[in-house]
Motif scaffolding. Structure first.
Motif, PDB file in Angstrom:
ATOM      1  N   GLY A   8       0.768  -1.234   0.000  1.00 19.36           N
ATOM      2  CA  GLY A   8       0.000   0.000   0.000  1.00 19.36           C
ATOM      3  C   GLY A   8       0.796   1.279   0.000  1.00 19.36           C
ATOM      4  N   ASP A   9       2.058   1.226  -0.480  1.00 16.36           N
ATOM      5  CA  ASP A   9       2.846   2.467  -0.525  1.00 16.36           C
ATOM      6  C   ASP A   9       2.815   3.116  -1.908  1.00 16.36           C
ATOM      7  OD1 ASP A   9       4.451   0.764  -1.983  1.00 16.36           O
ATOM      8  OD2 ASP A   9       6.269   1.070  -0.784  1.00 16.36           O
ATOM      9  N   GLY A  10       2.062   2.546  -2.848  1.00 18.77           N
ATOM     10  CA  GLY A  10       1.927   3.125  -4.171  1.00 18.77           C
ATOM     11  C   GLY A  10       2.971   2.684  -5.170  1.00 18.77           C
ATOM     12  N   VAL A  11       3.866   1.784  -4.741  1.00 18.86           N
ATOM     13  CA  VAL A  11       4.938   1.283  -5.609  1.00 18.86           C
ATOM     14  C   VAL A  11       4.887  -0.246  -5.603  1.00 18.86           C
ATOM     15  CG1 VAL A  11       7.423   1.211  -6.016  1.00 18.86           C
ATOM     16  CG2 VAL A  11       6.376   3.279  -5.075  1.00 18.86           C
ATOM     17  N   GLY A  12       4.997  -0.836  -6.776  1.00 19.01           N
ATOM     18  CA  GLY A  12       5.019  -2.288  -6.867  1.00 19.01           C
ATOM     19  C   GLY A  12       6.247  -2.881  -6.205  1.00 19.01           C
ATOM     20  N   ASP A  13       6.175  -4.164  -5.850  1.00 22.19           N
ATOM     21  CA  ASP A  13       7.259  -4.780  -5.096  1.00 22.19           C
ATOM     22  C   ASP A  13       7.348  -6.274  -5.388  1.00 22.19           C
ATOM     23  OD1 ASP A  13       5.087  -5.845  -3.504  1.00 22.19           O
ATOM     24  OD2 ASP A  13       5.097  -3.969  -2.373  1.00 22.19           O
ATOM     25  N   LEU A  14       8.371  -6.911  -4.831  1.00 17.28           N
ATOM     26  CA  LEU A  14       8.603  -8.333  -5.076  1.00 17.28           C
ATOM     27  C   LEU A  14       7.486  -9.223  -4.529  1.00 17.28           C
ATOM     28  CD1 LEU A  14      12.461  -8.475  -4.480  1.00 17.28           C
ATOM     29  CD2 LEU A  14      11.268  -8.622  -6.673  1.00 17.28           C
ATOM     30  N   PRO A  15       6.988  -9.000  -3.296  1.00 16.11           N
ATOM     31  CA  PRO A  15       5.857  -9.818  -2.844  1.00 16.11           C
ATOM     32  C   PRO A  15       4.637  -9.672  -3.748  1.00 16.11           C
ATOM     33  CG  PRO A  15       6.890  -8.764  -0.959  1.00 16.11           C
ATOM     34  CD  PRO A  15       7.510  -8.156  -2.187  1.00 16.11           C
ATOM     35  N   LEU A  50       2.168 -14.213  -9.853  1.00 20.06           N
ATOM     36  CA  LEU A  50       2.829 -15.162 -10.743  1.00 20.06           C
ATOM     37  C   LEU A  50       1.874 -16.204 -11.335  1.00 20.06           C
ATOM     38  CD1 LEU A  50       6.290 -15.813  -9.051  1.00 20.06           C
ATOM     39  CD2 LEU A  50       5.831 -14.590 -11.192  1.00 20.06           C
ATOM     40  N   PRO A  51       0.847 -16.669 -10.590  1.00 17.63           N
ATOM     41  CA  PRO A  51      -0.093 -17.608 -11.226  1.00 17.63           C
ATOM     42  C   PRO A  51      -0.758 -17.026 -12.476  1.00 17.63           C
ATOM     43  CG  PRO A  51      -0.332 -17.714  -8.853  1.00 17.63           C
ATOM     44  CD  PRO A  51       0.595 -16.555  -9.137  1.00 17.63           C
ATOM     45  N   TYR A  52      -1.052 -15.734 -12.462  1.00 20.48           N
ATOM     46  CA  TYR A  52      -1.606 -15.079 -13.649  1.00 20.48           C
ATOM     47  C   TYR A  52      -0.635 -15.191 -14.815  1.00 20.48           C
ATOM     48  CZ  TYR A  52      -2.547 -11.189 -16.854  1.00 20.48           C
ATOM     49  OH  TYR A  52      -2.742 -10.420 -17.975  1.00 20.48           O
ATOM     50  N   SER A 106      12.998  -7.377   0.185  1.00 17.97           N
ATOM     51  CA  SER A 106      14.260  -7.861   0.741  1.00 17.97           C
ATOM     52  C   SER A 106      14.805  -8.996  -0.125  1.00 17.97           C
ATOM     53  CB  SER A 106      14.039  -8.377   2.160  1.00 17.97           C
ATOM     54  OG  SER A 106      13.200  -9.534   2.133  1.00 17.97           O
ATOM     55  N   ILE A 107      16.033  -9.396   0.177  1.00 20.08           N
ATOM     56  CA  ILE A 107      16.616 -10.527  -0.551  1.00 20.08           C
ATOM     57  C   ILE A 107      15.813 -11.791  -0.279  1.00 20.08           C
ATOM     58  CG2 ILE A 107      18.250 -11.209   1.240  1.00 20.08           C
ATOM     59  CD1 ILE A 107      19.050 -11.034  -2.525  1.00 20.08           C
ATOM     60  N   ALA A 108      15.235 -11.905   0.911  1.00 15.39           N
ATOM     61  CA  ALA A 108      14.376 -13.057   1.216  1.00 15.39           C
ATOM     62  C   ALA A 108      13.124 -13.032   0.334  1.00 15.39           C
ATOM     63  CB  ALA A 108      13.991 -13.054   2.689  1.00 15.39           C
ATOM     64  N   ASP A 109      12.584 -11.848   0.084  1.00 17.21           N
ATOM     65  CA  ASP A 109      11.432 -11.744  -0.814  1.00 17.21           C
ATOM     66  C   ASP A 109      11.807 -12.176  -2.227  1.00 17.21           C
ATOM     67  OD1 ASP A 109       9.694 -10.693   1.149  1.00 17.21           O
ATOM     68  OD2 ASP A 109      10.432  -8.660   0.793  1.00 17.21           O
ATOM     69  N   PHE A 110      13.020 -11.845  -2.636  1.00 18.03           N
ATOM     70  CA  PHE A 110      13.468 -12.266  -3.960  1.00 18.03           C
ATOM     71  C   PHE A 110      13.567 -13.782  -4.034  1.00 18.03           C
ATOM     72  CE2 PHE A 110      16.836 -13.583  -6.852  1.00 18.03           C
ATOM     73  CZ  PHE A 110      16.416 -13.007  -8.036  1.00 18.03           C
ATOM     74  N   ASP A 111      14.179 -14.386  -3.015  1.00 12.14           N
ATOM     75  CA  ASP A 111      14.317 -15.842  -3.013  1.00 12.14           C
ATOM     76  C   ASP A 111      12.951 -16.523  -3.035  1.00 12.14           C
ATOM     77  OD1 ASP A 111      17.073 -15.587  -2.916  1.00 12.14           O
ATOM     78  OD2 ASP A 111      17.185 -15.810  -0.737  1.00 12.14           O
ATOM     79  N   THR A 112      11.998 -15.965  -2.294  1.00  9.61           N
ATOM     80  CA  THR A 112      10.643 -16.519  -2.271  1.00  9.61           C
ATOM     81  C   THR A 112      10.010 -16.435  -3.652  1.00  9.61           C
ATOM     82  OG1 THR A 112      10.325 -15.949   0.061  1.00  9.61           O
ATOM     83  CG2 THR A 112       8.342 -16.264  -1.266  1.00  9.61           C
ATOM     84  N   MET A 113      10.227 -15.316  -4.322  1.00 12.72           N
ATOM     85  CA  MET A 113       9.662 -15.141  -5.657  1.00 12.72           C
ATOM     86  C   MET A 113      10.246 -16.135  -6.652  1.00 12.72           C
ATOM     87  SD  MET A 113      10.283 -12.260  -8.441  1.00 12.72           S
ATOM     88  CE  MET A 113      11.716 -13.255  -8.759  1.00 12.72           C
ATOM     89  N   GLU A 148      11.556 -19.064  -6.018  1.00 11.94           N
ATOM     90  CA  GLU A 148      11.040 -20.400  -5.692  1.00 11.94           C
ATOM     91  C   GLU A 148       9.614 -20.567  -6.214  1.00 11.94           C
ATOM     92  OE1 GLU A 148      10.376 -23.325  -1.791  1.00 11.94           O
ATOM     93  OE2 GLU A 148      10.923 -21.220  -1.520  1.00 11.94           O
ATOM     94  N   ALA A 149       8.788 -19.542  -6.040  1.00 10.67           N
ATOM     95  CA  ALA A 149       7.398 -19.614  -6.506  1.00 10.67           C
ATOM     96  C   ALA A 149       7.338 -19.705  -8.031  1.00 10.67           C
ATOM     97  CB  ALA A 149       6.617 -18.400  -6.021  1.00 10.67           C
ATOM     98  N   ALA A 150       8.183 -18.943  -8.717  1.00 11.03           N
ATOM     99  CA  ALA A 150       8.208 -18.976 -10.177  1.00 11.03           C
ATOM    100  C   ALA A 150       8.601 -20.357 -10.676  1.00 11.03           C
ATOM    101  CB  ALA A 150       9.170 -17.916 -10.709  1.00 11.03           C
ATOM    102  N   HIS A 151       9.627 -20.933 -10.071  1.00  9.93           N
ATOM    103  CA  HIS A 151      10.085 -22.245 -10.507  1.00  9.93           C
ATOM    104  C   HIS A 151       9.022 -23.321 -10.273  1.00  9.93           C
ATOM    105  CE1 HIS A 151      14.628 -21.038 -10.312  1.00  9.93           C
ATOM    106  NE2 HIS A 151      14.029 -20.616 -11.409  1.00  9.93           N
ATOM    107  N   LYS A 152       8.288 -23.222  -9.198  1.00  4.92           N
ATOM    108  CA  LYS A 152       7.218 -24.187  -8.938  1.00  4.92           C
ATOM    109  C   LYS A 152       6.117 -24.102  -9.993  1.00  4.92           C
ATOM    110  CE  LYS A 152       7.749 -24.759  -3.930  1.00  4.92           C
ATOM    111  NZ  LYS A 152       7.141 -24.511  -2.592  1.00  4.92           N
ATOM    112  N   LEU A 153       5.949 -22.901 -10.573  1.00  3.21           N
ATOM    113  CA  LEU A 153       4.945 -22.700 -11.610  1.00  3.21           C
ATOM    114  C   LEU A 153       5.489 -22.984 -13.004  1.00  3.21           C
ATOM    115  CD1 LEU A 153       3.378 -19.397 -10.223  1.00  3.21           C
ATOM    116  CD2 LEU A 153       2.182 -21.595 -10.458  1.00  3.21           C
ATOM    117  N   GLY A 154       6.741 -23.417 -13.087  1.00  2.00           N
ATOM    118  CA  GLY A 154       7.349 -23.724 -14.366  1.00  2.00           C
ATOM    119  C   GLY A 154       7.884 -22.528 -15.114  1.00  2.00           C
ATOM    120  N   LEU A 155       8.094 -21.412 -14.407  1.00  2.00           N
ATOM    121  CA  LEU A 155       8.596 -20.188 -15.024  1.00  2.00           C
ATOM    122  C   LEU A 155      10.086 -20.012 -14.750  1.00  2.00           C
ATOM    123  CD1 LEU A 155       5.722 -17.746 -13.985  1.00  2.00           C
ATOM    124  CD2 LEU A 155       6.166 -18.580 -16.309  1.00  2.00           C
TER     125      LEU A 155
END
Length: 528
Positions: free
Chosen positions: A25-32, A38-40, A78-85, A87-94
Motif C-alpha cells: 500500500g505504498d503506491g509502488v510495486g514490489d517483489l511480494p 505469478l499464477p496469472y 528484501s533478498i528473502a522476498d526475492f528468493d521466495t519469488m 522459488e514460486a516462479a520455478h514451482k509454476l514452471g517459469l
C-alpha cells in the motif's frame, strides 16, 4: 526443446516491478506483489519472466542507476522476498531472468565514491576519467543520451568522468580487468541464488575507444532537426567497440558453468543494429540479442519481412529476441493504432505476428490486455528523458504506468495507496484484466501462446516468406504451418497455396482457394 535450450523459441514476460503489483500500500510495486501475481503470468502460457531492476538505487533513472549490485532496494522488499519469488516462479514452471546494468552504475555506488576521491586510490581507474583540454573544454564531443555533454567535471580529481546516460550514472572502464571481474562476480552471486539468466542492459555500451576521438556527425539525413544532440552523432567511438565481443565470451563461459542458463543482450544502435545482433549472438557469446528494430513506428509487410530476413541472412547461426513494446518506448498499440479500426484489432494482429516470428519473443506487461500509452501532464513525469526534452519528447512514463488488474477497483487493483507513483487513468482502467471478455485481447494472447507451445514449428521452424502485396504478410514456419496477416483496416484477400486446416483465425474466412481477411485479419493454419 531440450532443457539446455529452453530459451530458443521461448516467450518471456517482462515485469516492471514498480508497476506490477503493490503488496504493502505504498503506491509502488514490489517483489511480494510479483509473487502474488505469478499464477496469472503462468496461466498466460509464457516460459519465463524478466524483471527490470530491483537493486538498491537512488532511483535517478528508476533503478537503472545501481548502487549495490547484490542488494534489493527496500522499496521492493528484501533478498528473502526475492528468493521466495524465484522459488514460486520455478514451482509454476517459469524461468527467472533479471536485468544486469553493467555499463554504468549510480554515482552513489561505493566504487565510484572511492574512484572520485583521488587519482591514486585502488579504484581510481574503475571509471572513465580524462583531463580537460587546455581551455577547460570536455575531452571530446561525446553527448549524453539524457542531454548535454557525456562528461561531468569532478572537483576532487579535477578531471571529467564519462557518462553515456545521466551525470549520476558514471560509465565503468571495462578496459580495466578488475572491472570485468567485478561484474562477473556479481553475476555469479545471482546465478548461485537460482536465476535462470540475465537481460543485459545496453550490452553494446561496455567498452569505449580509449583514445577518446570525437564521434562524427550522423550521416543519416532527417526530415527535420533532431530532438537531442545525441541523435546528431554517429557513435563510432563511444560504444560498439570490438573488445565487447571478447568480454561476452567471458560472460558466456560463466553461464556455461551452470545448467540451462541464458543471456539476452539489449543491442541498441541507430546504425547496423541487425549486424550487431548477429555479431553478438554468433559463436560462444550471447544466447539471444534483444532487438530495437521492431520498437518503432514502421508497420508494414515489407518492414517486418526485411528485418527478419536481414537478421538470419547476416547471422544464420545467431538468435534474435523480438519485441514490440517495453519500458522504454510508446506502447505498440498506440504507435500503430491508425493501421486498424480498433485498438483491440491492432493488438490482436500484432500478437499474431510477434508470436509466429522465428526467434524468441518478449512480451511487456499489459501488452496482453491491448493496453495503450498513458497521456501524462508534465507535472506527473518522473522520467529524465521526458523532463529534459518535453514536449517534443514525452519520455517513457507513459508506458510505465501501473498494471490494471480490475478497472473498477481503486488504482485499477494495483495498490490501496491514496496515490500511486504514476497515475492510473481511465483509458488504462478500461483495459483491465477483469474487463477482458471471452473474445478480448487477453483471450487471443492465451490462444496464440497455447498454439505456439503446441506446434513445434512455431518455436523452431524456419520462417520462409511468401510473395505478397501490401498490406498482406504471409509466411510459413517449418514445413507445416502457414501464417497470414492483414496489416490494415481494410479488407484484403490472399490466394492460398493449397489445402489448409485452420488452427486459429480472427476476422478471416476461407472460401475455396481464397482467404478473405477482414480488417487486421489473422489466419494460422496447417498446410496439407
Amino acid at each position: 526443446m531440450t532443457d539446455e535450450n529452453w530459451w530458443r523459441g521461448s516467450v518471456t514476460y517482462q515485469i516492471y516491478p514498480r508497476s506490477f503489483m503493490d503488496s504493502n500500500g505504498d503506491g509502488v510495486g514490489d517483489l511480494p506483489g510479483i509473487t502474488d501475481k505469478l499464477p496469472y503470468v503462468a496461466d498466460l502460457g509464457v516460459d519465463a519472466i524478466w524483471l527490470s531492476p530491483f537493486f538498491t538505487s537512488p532511483m535517478r533513472d528508476m533503478g537503472y542507476d545501481v548502487a549495490d549490485y547484490r542488494g534489493v532496494d527496500p522499496v521492493f522488499g528484501s533478498i528473502a522476498d526475492f528468493d521466495t519469488m524465484v522459488e514460486a516462479a520455478h514451482k509454476l514452471g517459469l524461468k527467472v531472468i533479471i536485468d544486469q546494468v553493467l555499463s554504468h552504475c549510480s554515482d552513489q555506488h561505493p566504487a565510484f565514491t572511492e574512484s572520485r576521491s583521488s587519482r591514486d586510490n585502488p579504484k581510481a581507474d574503475w571509471f572513465v576519467w580524462s583531463d580537460p583540454k587546455p581551455d577547460g573544454a570536455t575531452p571530446n564531443n561525446w553527448q549524453g543520451i539524457f542531454g548535454g555533454p557525456a562528461w561531468e567535471w569532478d572537483t576532487r580529481r579535477r578531471q571529467y568522468y564519462f557518462h553515456n546516460f545521466a551525470k549520476e550514472q558514471p560509465d565503468f572502464n571495462f578496459h580495466n580487468p578488475e572491472v570485468q571481474d567485478f561484474h562477473l562476480d556479481n553475476m555469479r552471486f545471482w546465478l548461485d541464488r537460482g536465476v535462470d539468466g540475465f537481460r543485459l542492459d545496453t550490452v553494446n555500451y561496455y567498452f569505449h575507444d580509449a583514445r577518446l576521438p570525437d564521434d562524427p556527425a550522423d550521416p543519416v539525413k532527417r526530415d527535420g532537426p533532431a530532438n537531442k544532440p545525441y541523435d546528431m552523432q554517429y557513435h563510432l567511438h563511444s560504444k560498439n567497440q570490438p573488445e565487447n565481443l571478447d568480454y561476452l565470451k567471458r560472460m558466456r563461459a560463466l553461464l556455461d558453468e551452470y545448467d540451462a542458463r541464458a543471456m539476452v543482450g539489449e543491442v541498441g544502435d541507430s546504425h547496423h543494429s541487425i549486424d550487431l545482433m548477429g555479431q553478438y549472438t554468433r559463436g560462444s557469446r550471447l544466447h539471444m540479442a534483444y532487438s530495437f528494430e521492431l520498437l518503432g513506428p514502421p508497420f508494414s509487410a515489407e518492414f517486418f519481412r526485411s528485418r527478419i530476413q536481414a537478421f538470419f541472412r547476416g547471422a544464420p547461426d545467431g538468435w534474435p529476441c523480438w519485441a514490440f513494446s517495453n519500458h522504454d518506448v510508446m506502447r505498440h498499440v498506440s504507435r500503430w493504432t491508425k493501421h486498424g479500426p480498433t485498438t483491440a484489432s491492432v493488438a490482436k494482429v500484432a500478437a499474431g505476428l510477434l508470436l509466429t516470428f522465428e526467434g524468441s519473443v518478449c512480451l511487456y506487461q499489459g501488452e496482453e490486455l491491448g493496453q495503450v500509452e498513458t497521456e501524462l501532464e508534465y507535472h506527473e513525469l518522473t522520467d529524465l528523458d521526458g523532463i529534459n526534452f518535453w514536449p517534443e519528447v514525452k519520455g517513457r512514463d507513459g508506458c510505465r504506468t501501473p498494471m490494471v488488474w480490475d478497472g473498477k477497483a481503486p488504482n485499477g487493483g494495483f495498490s490501496t495507496a491514496n496515490k500511486t507513483w504514476l497515475p492510473v487513468k481511465q483509458p488504462q482502467l478500461d483495459r483491465g484484466v477483469a474487463q477482458q471478455g471471452d473474445d478480448g485481447v487477453l483471450a487471443f494472447y492465451k490462444a496464440m501462446l497455447a498454439l505456439r507451445k503446441a506446434e513445434p514449428s512455431l518455436r523452431d521452424g524456419t520462417q520462409s516468406f511468401l510473395e505478397t502485396d501490401e498490406p498482406v504478410l504471409a509466411y510459413t514456419r517449418g514445413h507445416d504451418i502457414l501464417c497470414v496477416f492483414n496489416l490494415s483496416g481494410d479488407p484484403a484477400t490472399f490466394a492460398l497455396p493449397g489445402k489448409v486446416t485452420p488452427l486459429l483465425a480472427e476476422a478471416a474466412e476461407i472460401t475455396g482457394d481464397t482467404l478473405a481477411l477482414g480488417p487486421n485479419g489473422v489466419m494460422i493454419a496447417r498446410l496439407a
